[in-house]
Design a protein around this motif. Structure first.
Motif, PDB file in Angstrom:
ATOM      1  N   ALA A 145       0.897  -1.129   0.025  1.00 19.57           N
ATOM      2  CA  ALA A 145       0.058  -0.222   0.058  1.00 19.57           C
ATOM      3  C   ALA A 145       0.825   1.127  -0.015  1.00 19.57           C
ATOM      4  O   ALA A 145       0.593   2.170  -0.654  1.00 19.57           O
ATOM      5  CB  ALA A 145      -0.869   0.002   1.268  1.00 19.57           C
ATOM      6  N   VAL A 146       1.792   1.353   0.819  1.00 18.97           N
ATOM      7  CA  VAL A 146       2.824   2.237   1.104  1.00 18.97           C
ATOM      8  C   VAL A 146       3.564   2.526  -0.312  1.00 18.97           C
ATOM      9  O   VAL A 146       3.496   3.831  -0.960  1.00 18.97           O
ATOM     10  CB  VAL A 146       3.970   2.276   1.834  1.00 18.97           C
ATOM     11  N   GLU A 147       3.819   1.513  -1.142  1.00 18.40           N
ATOM     12  CA  GLU A 147       4.554   1.649  -2.651  1.00 18.40           C
ATOM     13  C   GLU A 147       3.574   2.266  -3.487  1.00 18.40           C
ATOM     14  O   GLU A 147       4.067   2.729  -4.235  1.00 18.40           O
ATOM     15  CB  GLU A 147       5.244   0.474  -2.967  1.00 18.40           C
ATOM     16  N   ARG A 148       2.183   1.741  -3.487  1.00 19.60           N
ATOM     17  CA  ARG A 148       1.372   2.093  -4.326  1.00 19.60           C
ATOM     18  C   ARG A 148       1.106   3.621  -4.278  1.00 19.60           C
ATOM     19  O   ARG A 148       0.964   4.373  -5.181  1.00 19.60           O
ATOM     20  CB  ARG A 148      -0.054   1.201  -4.187  1.00 19.60           C
ATOM     21  N   ILE A 149       1.032   4.244  -2.883  1.00 17.28           N
ATOM     22  CA  ILE A 149       0.698   5.638  -2.741  1.00 17.28           C
ATOM     23  C   ILE A 149       1.853   6.282  -3.198  1.00 17.28           C
ATOM     24  O   ILE A 149       1.755   7.556  -3.805  1.00 17.28           O
ATOM     25  CB  ILE A 149       0.633   5.766  -1.156  1.00 17.28           C
ATOM     26  N   LYS A 150       3.339   5.968  -2.851  1.00 22.25           N
ATOM     27  CA  LYS A 150       4.610   6.559  -3.281  1.00 22.25           C
ATOM     28  C   LYS A 150       4.503   6.928  -4.911  1.00 22.25           C
ATOM     29  O   LYS A 150       4.874   7.803  -5.651  1.00 22.25           O
ATOM     30  CB  LYS A 150       5.664   5.870  -2.797  1.00 22.25           C
ATOM     31  N   LEU A 151       4.096   5.688  -5.511  1.00 22.43           N
ATOM     32  CA  LEU A 151       4.140   5.643  -6.885  1.00 22.43           C
ATOM     33  C   LEU A 151       3.199   6.364  -7.571  1.00 22.43           C
ATOM     34  O   LEU A 151       3.551   7.261  -8.556  1.00 22.43           O
ATOM     35  CB  LEU A 151       3.970   4.203  -7.750  1.00 22.43           C
TER      36      LEU A 151
ATOM     37  N   PRO B 154      13.899  -1.642   7.855  1.00 22.21           N
ATOM     38  CA  PRO B 154      15.237  -1.948   7.726  1.00 22.21           C
ATOM     39  C   PRO B 154      15.419  -3.245   6.781  1.00 22.21           C
ATOM     40  O   PRO B 154      16.592  -3.287   6.396  1.00 22.21           O
ATOM     41  CB  PRO B 154      15.451  -2.577   9.365  1.00 22.21           C
ATOM     42  N   ASN B 155      14.309  -4.111   6.584  1.00 25.23           N
ATOM     43  CA  ASN B 155      14.491  -5.123   5.737  1.00 25.23           C
ATOM     44  C   ASN B 155      14.390  -4.584   4.123  1.00 25.23           C
ATOM     45  O   ASN B 155      13.638  -4.409   3.755  1.00 25.23           O
ATOM     46  CB  ASN B 155      13.221  -6.091   6.000  1.00 25.23           C
ATOM     47  N   ARG B 156      15.556  -4.182   3.669  1.00 26.59           N
ATOM     48  CA  ARG B 156      15.502  -3.772   2.426  1.00 26.59           C
ATOM     49  C   ARG B 156      15.046  -4.432   1.259  1.00 26.59           C
ATOM     50  O   ARG B 156      14.520  -3.948   0.239  1.00 26.59           O
ATOM     51  CB  ARG B 156      17.189  -3.425   2.217  1.00 26.59           C
ATOM     52  N   THR B 157      15.165  -6.086   1.550  1.00 28.10           N
ATOM     53  CA  THR B 157      14.672  -6.618   0.273  1.00 28.10           C
ATOM     54  C   THR B 157      13.302  -6.755   0.454  1.00 28.10           C
ATOM     55  O   THR B 157      12.582  -6.619  -0.645  1.00 28.10           O
ATOM     56  CB  THR B 157      15.114  -8.330   0.876  1.00 28.10           C
ATOM     57  N   ALA B 158      12.287  -6.680   1.625  1.00 28.21           N
ATOM     58  CA  ALA B 158      11.106  -6.743   1.595  1.00 28.21           C
ATOM     59  C   ALA B 158      10.609  -5.428   0.803  1.00 28.21           C
ATOM     60  O   ALA B 158       9.516  -5.195   0.213  1.00 28.21           O
ATOM     61  CB  ALA B 158      10.500  -6.790   2.920  1.00 28.21           C
ATOM     62  N   ALA B 159      11.311  -4.239   1.268  1.00 31.38           N
ATOM     63  CA  ALA B 159      10.865  -2.876   0.695  1.00 31.38           C
ATOM     64  C   ALA B 159      11.192  -2.802  -0.815  1.00 31.38           C
ATOM     65  O   ALA B 159      10.205  -2.259  -1.683  1.00 31.38           O
ATOM     66  CB  ALA B 159      11.989  -2.049   1.368  1.00 31.38           C
ATOM     67  N   LEU B 160      12.346  -3.298  -1.351  1.00 29.16           N
ATOM     68  CA  LEU B 160      12.523  -3.417  -2.787  1.00 29.16           C
ATOM     69  C   LEU B 160      11.652  -4.364  -3.401  1.00 29.16           C
ATOM     70  O   LEU B 160      10.948  -4.095  -4.574  1.00 29.16           O
ATOM     71  CB  LEU B 160      13.768  -3.770  -3.106  1.00 29.16           C
ATOM     72  N   LEU B 161      11.096  -5.344  -2.868  1.00 28.29           N
ATOM     73  CA  LEU B 161      10.149  -6.550  -3.461  1.00 28.29           C
ATOM     74  C   LEU B 161       9.053  -5.764  -3.459  1.00 28.29           C
ATOM     75  O   LEU B 161       8.117  -6.029  -4.536  1.00 28.29           O
ATOM     76  CB  LEU B 161      10.202  -7.783  -2.602  1.00 28.29           C
ATOM     77  N   ALA B 162       8.379  -5.196  -2.605  1.00 27.92           N
ATOM     78  CA  ALA B 162       7.078  -4.516  -2.568  1.00 27.92           C
ATOM     79  C   ALA B 162       7.142  -3.552  -3.471  1.00 27.92           C
ATOM     80  O   ALA B 162       6.115  -3.459  -4.304  1.00 27.92           O
ATOM     81  CB  ALA B 162       6.928  -3.684  -1.171  1.00 27.92           C
ATOM     82  N   LYS B 163       7.974  -2.541  -3.972  1.00 21.81           N
ATOM     83  CA  LYS B 163       8.056  -1.751  -4.918  1.00 21.81           C
ATOM     84  C   LYS B 163       8.026  -2.522  -6.335  1.00 21.81           C
ATOM     85  O   LYS B 163       7.400  -2.031  -7.203  1.00 21.81           O
ATOM     86  CB  LYS B 163       9.411  -0.925  -4.892  1.00 21.81           C
ATOM     87  N   THR B 164       9.067  -3.528  -6.472  1.00 17.23           N
ATOM     88  CA  THR B 164       8.871  -4.532  -7.474  1.00 17.23           C
ATOM     89  C   THR B 164       7.587  -4.971  -8.007  1.00 17.23           C
ATOM     90  O   THR B 164       6.887  -4.862  -9.041  1.00 17.23           O
ATOM     91  CB  THR B 164       9.979  -5.377  -7.480  1.00 17.23           C
TER      92      THR B 164
END
Length: 246
Positions: free
Chosen positions: A5-11, A87-97
């Motif tokens: 949801a956060v990545e969707r809002i940011k996009l 802090p989990n960069r992998t989770a953040a980048l995967l969500a964006k992907t």
């Protein structure tokens, strides 16, 4: 789900995705329609694959959008805030992907069916009915190619981190480098058949008059090969992102 949801809002809070979506649809449908209108003069045999003549334009635009979704954060240093919050960069980048690639896939499907629908109306003399699984693949399959290409673009964006560099690399490679491989004497054709975007295109055109003969895989094998390269590059990007400073 919160990260998605956060990545969707940011996009969608910036203008560039909206412009990219509009341009991708306009270029894809517009060029495909132009080819359809003029096809009676130079394409007496008009098939399903011909209705997707503009697909490459939309694909490039959506790859640019996917790359910008990452590189813009690095440019304005908002990626640091993201990594501090998650802090989990992998989770953040995967969500964006996931968000970016799903959007690209939807645009791919909409553009493909819009192009086919207009061709169906304009070329009533051609058999453009979607009767077989192969014909459905040539149209609906665009969504899978757009989705995977967006994943690849995100990976390149994470690795390069600069908008100009990432976009230049993506466009030059997909539009120029893979074609220039054919100029290599003796074994250029053999290398060309293993290029990722060549295989992605083969997935969409296999079984049509424009099929590239001699490919190492069938339609779905070519898609699997393209997906393997895409996922592999994403894994490398995630490893690098976790090891270097934001």
């Amino acid at each position: 789900m919160t990260l998605l949801a956060v990545e969707r809002i940011k996009l969608f809070s910036t203008r560039s995705p909206w412009w990219c979506m509009a341009i991708a649809l306009a270029l894809t449908v517009g060029f495909s329609t132009l080819v359809t209108v003029q096809s009676r003069d130079f394409l007496p045999t008009f098939d399903i694959a011909n209705t997707q003549a503009g697909g490459q334009f939309g694909l490039m635009v959506m790859m640019v959008m996917a790359a910008l979704a990452v590189t813009t954060e690095y440019r304005f240093s908002t990626i640091r805030t993201t990594f501090q919050a998650v802090p989990n960069r992998t989770a953040a980048l995967l969500a964006k992907t996931v968000v970016v690639s799903l959007l690209a896939g939807v645009i791919g499907v909409v553009a493909a069916f819009a192009s086919w629908g207009l061709a169906f109306v304009l070329r009533t003399d051609a058999d453009l009915t979607l009767d077989t699984a192969d014909e459905w693949r040539m149209v609906a399959g665009a969504g899978l190619v757009y989705l995977l290409a967006a994943v690849l673009a995100v990976a390149v964006g994470v690795l390069v981190r600069q908008s100009a560099g990432a976009i230049t690399l993506l466009l030059l490679y997909s539009l120029l480098v893979e074609s220039l491989v054919l100029l290599i004497p003796d074994f250029g054709d053999d290398i060309h058949q293993w290029m990722p975007f060549v295989n992605a295109q083969h997935f969409l055109t296999a079984g049509s008059a424009t099929t590239n003969q001699g490919m190492p895989f069938g339609a779905w094998g070519s898609l699997a090969y393209f997906a393997a390269i895409t996922v592999g590059l994403l894994v490398v990007a995630l490893v690098v992102a976790n090891r270097r400073d934001a």
